[in-house]
Design an enzyme around this catalytic site. Structure first.
Site, short mmCIF file in Angstrom:
data_model
loop_
_atom_site.label_atom_id
_atom_site.label_comp_id
_atom_site.label_asym_id
_atom_site.label_seq_id
_atom_site.Cartn_x
_atom_site.Cartn_y
_atom_site.Cartn_z
N GLU A 1 62.42 -2.57 -1.34
CA GLU A 1 62.60 -3.36 -0.25
C GLU A 1 63.51 -2.52 0.58
OE1 GLU A 1 65.23 -7.48 1.10
OE2 GLU A 1 64.64 -6.99 -1.05
N GLY B 1 70.63 -6.23 2.27
CA GLY B 1 72.05 -5.75 1.86
C GLY B 1 72.81 -5.00 2.75
#
Length: 384
Positions: free
Chosen positions: A244, A366
């Site tokens: 990802e 994130g």
């Protein structure tokens, strides 16, 4: 620019995807941005062309190609000029279906992966909650074992494809033990009783992807819809984070390239003080700095992808790539808008969309601050 990790086959595929994007996506971007999502027929069309199954096994309808081929697709898809359109497809193939492919059983792959590859079912990944983003251990959605099924209760937020998904991979607590061995992943179909979608979220950027809030009220999840082993969900999420983060780095590189291409063209066409903007050394040098910044991100990312495709643990390299590339695209798009001047602030110039879309890349998957904190531990900089 070409790179040694790509073969002639990869480059031929790049040209094929590029033609598809130019013909079947770019003419519709403005409409999709206004609609707040891409049409289901786009998934079906990509399924027909084999674009949704690049890395997946042939037995489920995939092409079983390497991850460099998937990287090519990700880059060219992003160059449609809409981060949202790219995100809708990327969330489907890159993070949702990938979870089933890597950790699901044969029955789940036949039932969910195969129609996803065909574009007949749209997938989403549901991890983030209103009070739990990068801190996966803080999720509160729970799945309680009731013998023949799990009873699911809770909610998810900021879920890409959440509004129109046919099924969602949901992370839920299944144990009260401390640490990370208390979370599991489940495949939840959107038409099951107790599953509901809240408001469709109105976003600054990525407007061509539907993003929703999901609610689970006493949803009965069959035992066979548990992905992998009970209480191993956190491990699966962490493994998937590597790809990802590399995907988000690729999105950043391609979007920055698109912004630079538009800026160079605009600089040659826009006349000021009797000549094109490119007559001014300060602007030419800005564009050179943008190109150099892109190349730095490209080589960090490509090296990580190459090693990841070989089976190496690239958690450090993927985190570095994500941290650098997503900040880079913000710098490049900001400079692109600045060089466009007042026109860059006008909605009819796509550079404003690149600037808005870029802003999410250093947040999603994130934040940069989370990436840096991970790296302090990986590089043994922290004192604990």
């Amino acid at each position: 620019m070409s790179h040694w990790i790509f073969t002639e086959e990869h480059e031929q595929f790049r040209q094929s995807v590029r033609k598809f994007v130019e013909k079947e996506m770019i003419p519709h971007i403005e409409k999709w941005e206004k609609d707040g999502g891409v049409p289901r027929k786009l998934f079906e069309r990509m399924g027909d062309l084999g674009y949704l199954g690049i890395k997946f096994p042939e037995k489920y309808g995939g092409a079983e190609s390497d991850l460099m081929m998937e990287a090519v697709f990700t880059e060219e898809l992003t160059k449609c000029g809409s981060g949202g359109a790219a995100a809708a497809i990327g969330a489907h193939t890159g993070i949702a279906m990938t979870t089933i492919w890597r950790f699901g059983n044969e029955q789940q792959k036949v039932k969910y992966l195969k129609p996803g590859i065909e574009g007949k079912k749209i997938a989403a990944l549901g991890i983030t909650e209103p009070d739990a983003g990068s801190d996966v251990s803080s999720i509160t959605t729970r799945a309680v074992d009731k013998g023949e099924y799990y009873l699911l209760n809770g909610s998810k937020a900021f879920i890409t494809n959440g509004v129109y998904a046919d099924y969602v991979i949901v992370a839920a607590k299944t144990d009260d033990s401390p640490g990370h061995r208390n979370t599991s992943l489940f495949i939840v179909e959107s038409d099951w009783e107790g599953f509901s979608v809240g408001k469709k979220l109105d976003k600054l950027g990525w407007r061509a992807s539907d993003t929703g809030e999901l609610y689970f009220e006493n949803v009965r999840v069959p035992k066979e819809n548990l992905i992998g082993k009970l209480n191993e969900g956190f491990k699966y999420i962490m493994i998937n984070f590597q790809w990802e983060r590399l995907t988000l780095a690729l999105n950043s590189i391609a979007l920055a390239e698109k912004a630079l291409e538009d800026t160079v063209r605009y600089g040659k066409e826009r006349i000021q003080f009797g000549g094109p903007l490119t007559q001014f050394q300060v602007l030419r040098h800005k564009m050179v700095d943008m190109a150099v910044d892109i190349e730095k991100a490209r080589h960090i990312t490509y090296r990580a992808i190459y090693r990841y495709d070989k089976g190496d643990d690239v958690s450090t390299e993927a985190t570095m790539a994500k941290a650098y590339a997503t900040e880079m695209v913000n710098r490049v798009c900001d400079q692109a808008l600045q060089i466009h001047g007042g026109n860059g602030y006008m909605m009819e110039f796509p550079v404003q969309r690149y600037w808005r879309d870029a802003r999410l890349l250093s947040i999603g998957g994130g934040t940069t601050q989370i990436m840096n904190e991970i790296l302090t531990k990986k590089l043994q900089i922290t004192s604990t």
